[in-house]
Design an enzyme around this catalytic site. Structure first.
Site, PDB file in Angstrom:
ATOM      1  N   HIS A 317       0.894  -1.155   0.000  1.00 25.36           N
ATOM      2  CA  HIS A 317       0.000   0.000   0.000  1.00 25.36           C
ATOM      3  C   HIS A 317       0.932   1.205   0.000  1.00 25.36           C
ATOM      4  CE1 HIS A 317      -2.499  -2.901   2.593  1.00 25.36           C
ATOM      5  NE2 HIS A 317      -2.998  -2.925   1.376  1.00 25.36           N
ATOM      6  N   THR A 537       4.137   1.433   2.701  1.00 29.26           N
ATOM      7  CA  THR A 537       3.442   1.368   3.992  1.00 29.26           C
ATOM      8  C   THR A 537       3.996   0.175   4.784  1.00 29.26           C
ATOM      9  OG1 THR A 537       1.574   2.139   2.697  1.00 29.26           O
ATOM     10  CG2 THR A 537       1.109   1.644   4.949  1.00 29.26           C
ATOM     11  N   TRP A 538       5.032  -0.464   4.260  1.00 32.08           N
ATOM     12  CA  TRP A 538       5.685  -1.644   4.853  1.00 32.08           C
ATOM     13  C   TRP A 538       4.769  -2.865   4.795  1.00 32.08           C
ATOM     14  CZ3 TRP A 538       5.110   2.363   8.919  1.00 32.08           C
ATOM     15  CH2 TRP A 538       6.056   3.379   8.767  1.00 32.08           C
ATOM     16  N   HIS A 539       3.908  -2.908   3.771  1.00 38.49           N
ATOM     17  CA  HIS A 539       2.920  -3.997   3.689  1.00 38.49           C
ATOM     18  C   HIS A 539       3.175  -4.881   2.472  1.00 38.49           C
ATOM     19  CE1 HIS A 539      -0.011  -1.250   6.129  1.00 38.49           C
ATOM     20  NE2 HIS A 539       0.963  -1.765   6.862  1.00 38.49           N
ATOM     21  N   SER A 540       4.419  -5.239   2.251  1.00 41.19           N
ATOM     22  CA  SER A 540       4.778  -6.021   1.073  1.00 41.19           C
ATOM     23  C   SER A 540       4.161  -7.425   1.130  1.00 41.19           C
ATOM     24  CB  SER A 540       6.301  -6.190   1.015  1.00 41.19           C
ATOM     25  OG  SER A 540       6.933  -4.952   1.202  1.00 41.19           O
TER      26      SER A 540
END
Ligand SMILES: Cc1cc2nc3c(=O)[nH]c(=O)nc-3n(C[C@H](O)[C@H](O)[C@H](O)COP(=O)(O)OP(=O)(O)OC[C@H]3O[C@@H](n4cnc5c(N)ncnc54)[C@H](O)[C@@H]3O)c2cc1C
Length: 610
Positions: A317, A537-540
């Site tokens: 994200h 958003t560190w949501h890989s």
């Protein structure tokens, strides 16, 4: 078959080996070890242990940890992207036994996210009716009474609201109620079924202690008396050892002293589980000869199985933190984020005493999972129309937000020109960006950087939905009681003659004040701002997608790697489609589900489905 130069541990045979020890791995391994303590389990994690590390268990320390780029993070640098005006976005991931839940924000996806995994991608057993009971099982929800079906009350992870609502958050919710009347405020925005409502956000923090609550501490470190559960930190898995199409172990090496010691082998008699996360897992598979033929040939790796989906389907994200100057009476975390140890000391002392005070906060206490209404949709027409019609407007997708937006009680940028002081930000990120990227190894040598393309904003639909989010964030932000102006350097560069110019200093706008009107030129400035500022958003997720092989899938619904026996992947890389939430809850769901699947496959008793 891959052979190591010095198989010094070849005599050690484990039942199950986990390659990677992050969030999902800790949960899966922890559940299996708890069910059958005689199972010999090895977790090989390339980062350090996190047990009791104060920098991590103290919630408000997260910004400092991220800014300092400690050993506990891996940094992945994307290729320069034309969509970002040549920028190379940087994506950090955890590099330690489950450090990742760093910011501690607790959100959960829509029920339809997991139903898509089951129905659209054909993965039986992965729908919301299967995963919600597992998410309940994982948590002890300390945030008051809500629907009895949404939350769990006796699981390992503690979830709580901040003890005292930060006044910036309080004001945000008051403004939301008065300004955005058609969207209500509810007690629980994380009950899976509805969206477009404002509410408080809980955190992965135990309200009894004020400590961060994570999988490593509550699934693994609590079983230290089990000598069969071994966690080897600061060791990197190079590749899976294959005999024909059978996985029989891993090749790994120590990362101590800044380099690799000779290669080692650990053998698995029953299963190898790759759990290196969205970056680590595809790299381990590709180094093992499992991946797209062309990628492997280019990297000089002999192909074993041609799986072109490995490393593709990279999703995230993309987030922006829009900054505002705050009044002196605002509660903000700025001192904790940017202060010296001396300035932080009083907060730490309070936290050490009873787990309270600003140190126990993450500053992100409320949000909305937001969908555009008719009027707002018209604003982003026609560029967003196709995405809206083909995705969000589908009958079973009405629980999906386009963006998630909420206040952060601090400035969290790194612009050195921004003076110390009090700030707040309105953060917004797209819940289901249309853009996707990829990551591939470029060599068999694990020290050679991978080729990574984050894909941010490659699809124009993402740019217009961010533009809508910016306008919404600004209208809300400038009405907060603690607003003292826009932090001009953190806003789009509108022309001097534009009526959309940010103002600093300024007083809060009245709730009834007319909305800012943006010209076409202003919209272009907002788009450019996003191209220059959007970040991970560190949501890989997504790079070993759970899909049929012919659809470029990597694992099947039992998490087995297509074409290989005795090898599963179990982490966020298996997500076939995006999830409209911060990603830890999905890592939990995958970790718990993987434990159930492995227990069933290997005949291990005692891992329940709820
Ligand atoms: C800075 C940051 C903040 C976050 N904040 C939040 C938040 O507030 N709320 C939320 O819901 N989510 C948050 N997330 C996202 C969430 O924590 C992750 O999505 C989740 O942890 C992913 O779990 P995973 O098991 O798939 O991978 P990870 O937890 O990343 O685990 C993978 C592990 O494998 C290890 N590894 C990789 N390659 C190898 C190898 N070759 N050998 C050995 N080990 C290897 C890595 O070191 C890592 O520890 C955050 C993530 C980050 C990075």
């Amino acid at each position: 078959m891959h052979t190591a130069q010095q198989p010094t541990e070849s005599e050690v045979v484990y039942d199950i080996i986990f390659a990677g020890g992050g969030a999902s791995a800790c949960i899966t391994a922890g559940r299996l070890a708890e069910a059958d303590p005689s199972l010999k389990i090895l977790i090989v994690e390339s980062g350090p242990h996190t047990k009791g590390l104060e920098d991590y268990v103290q919630p408000a320390r997260y910004f400092g940890n991220l800014a300092l780029v400690k050993e506990t993070f891996n940094i992945h640098i994307s290729r320069p992207s034309p969509s970002l005006l040549g920028r190379t976005p940087i994506v950090p991931t955890g590099h330690a036994t489950d450090i990742d839940i760093l910011v501690m924000v607790y959100t959960r996806g829509a029920a339809s996210d997991y139903d898509d995994w089951e129905i659209e991608y054909g993965n039986k057993g992965w729908g919301s009716k299967h995963l919600i009971p597992l998410l309940r099982k994982a948590e002890t929800y300390q945030s008051g009474t809500t629907g009895p079906t949404a939350h769990g009350h006796s699981g390992p992870l503690k979830i709580s609201f901040a003890p005292d609502l930060i006044n910036v958050t309080e004001s945000f919710l008051e403004v939301a109620a008065a300004f955005d009347k058609e969207r209500s405020i509810v007690d629980d925005i994380n009950a899976f079924s509805e969206c477009d409502k404002y509410g408080r956000l809980p955190r992965y923090v135990d309200d009894k202690t004020g400590r961060r609550s994570d999988a490593a501490h509550h699934y693994i470190y609590n079983q230290e008396n089990n000598k069969n559960l071994k966690v080897l930190d600061r060791h990197r898995v190079i590749r899976v050892v294959l005999e024909g199409d059978q996985a029989v172990g891993i090749e790994y090496a120590s990362e101590q002293n800044g380099g690799f010691t000779p290669l080692l082998i650990a053998r698995a008699s029953r299963l190898v589980v790759v759990a290196g996360g969205t970056f680590g897992s595809p790299a381990i598979l590709e180094r093992s000869g499992i991946g797209g033929k062309h990628v492997l040939e280019k990297a000089g790796i002999p192909p074993v199985v041609d799986l072109p989906g490995v490393g593709e389907n990279y999703m995230d994200h993309n987030v922006v933190f829009l900054p505002f100057v705050a009044t002196e009476d605002a509660d903000t975390l700025d001192q904790l984020f940017r202060g010296s140890e001396e300035e932080i000391k009083p907060y730490e002392t309070q936290w050490l005493k009873d787990g309270t005070g600003l140190m126990s906060h993450n500053g992100l206490d409320s949000a909305i999972k937001m969908r555009p209404n008719e009027e707002e949709l018209a604003e982003i027409f026609p560029e967003f129309d196709y995405r809206w019609q083909t995705y969000f407007a589908k009958a079973d997708h009405h629980d999906k937000p386009v963006a998630i937006l909420g206040p952060l009680a601090a400035y969290c940028g790194v612009n050195p020109d921004v003076p110390r002081g009090k700030y707040f930000s309105i953060a917004y990120f797209l819940a289901y960006p249309a853009s996707a990227g990829n990551i591939h190894v470029t060599s068999a040598d694990p020290n050679t950087p991978s080729d990574f393309h984050a894909g941010f904003l490659d699809d124009p639909a993402d740019l217009v939905s961010l533009r809508w989010s910016y306008k919404k964030a600004r209208e809300l932000g400038r009405r907060l009681k603690y607003y003292a102006g826009d932090l001009v350097v953190g806003h789009p560069a509108f022309k001097e003659t534009s009526s959309a110019q940010p103002i600093q200093p300024a007083s809060p706008a009245a709730i009834s004040a007319p909305k800012i009107v943006y010209s076409k030129e202003d919209d272009d400035a907002i788009d450019e701002y996003h191209r220059r500022n959007v970040e991970t958003t560190w949501h890989s997720i997504g790079t070993c997608a759970m899909k049929p092989r012919e659809q470029r899938g990597v694992v099947d619904e039992r998490l087995n790697v297509h074409g290989i026996q005795g090898l599963k992947v179990a982490d966020c890389s298996i997500a076939p489609g995006n999830v409209g939430a911060n990603m830890y809850s999905t890592a939990i769901a995958i970790g718990e589900k993987a434990a159930v699947i492995i227990a069933q496959d290997l005949g291990i008793q005692g891992v329940t489905e709820q």
